[in-house]
Scaffold this motif. Structure first.
Motif: not given
Length: 171
Positions: A61-89
């Protein structure tokens, strides 16, 4: 902005069920409600449950919760890049590499809750900073085009998906 404002072209088909699981509140409300619900849920779990896995080879359960946190960080980073108009894949990430490195077994419930709260507050701050134009921008991650706003709803849906799994299989 509501999840119903999204078109299917704004996210990869893989995320469709995450998007469907999001309510009809605006994105900021969904992120805030999700934060409150998740923290309340975590606070009511016994600390002994954190080391429980429902089957051999499955995450604790702890690993699953930390996975949710890690994934949110990754998705957040993607949103930052997209929102700032970064065109690199952007490349994808391998959750199965991240989980063992999370050191979940040495974490306390309090540190996990504190980390989740910090990450979600950062997500809320980021999405509050985007204007309509930034929210509609599209970037590419894991070989798929996705909008900034879709990333926000994916964060909500990913958490809801895992919360459902926890309730069905861990408790």
């Amino acid at each position: 902005m509501l999840v119903s404002d999204l078109s299917a072209s704004e996210y990869a088909p893989f995320y469709h069920n995450y998007i469907l699981s999001v309510g009809e509140n605006d994105l900021i409300t969904e992120l805030g409600n999700g934060k409150d619900e998740f923290i309340s849920f975590l606070e009511n779990i016994s600390k002994d449950k954190l080391s429980y896995a429902y089957a051999e080879g499955k995450w604790t359960l702890a690993e699953l919760i930390l996975h949710v946190i890690d994934a949110e960080r990754v998705f957040q980073y993607r949103a930052l890049r997209f929102g700032r108009n970064d065109k690199l894949a952007l490349a994808g990430f391998d959750q199965d590499i991240y989980v063992p490195e999370s050191n979940a077994g040495s974490r306390t419930k309090k540190t996990i809750i504190d980390e989740y709260n910090t990450v979600r507050e950062s997500t809320l701050s980021l999405f509050r900073s985007f204007n309509d134009e930034a929210l509609k921008r599209v970037g590419n991650a894991s070989g798929s085009d996705m909008s900034t706003r879709a990333m926000g709803f994916i964060i909500c849906g990913h958490q809801a998906h895992h919360l459902k799994i926890v309730r069905e299989r861990y408790l």
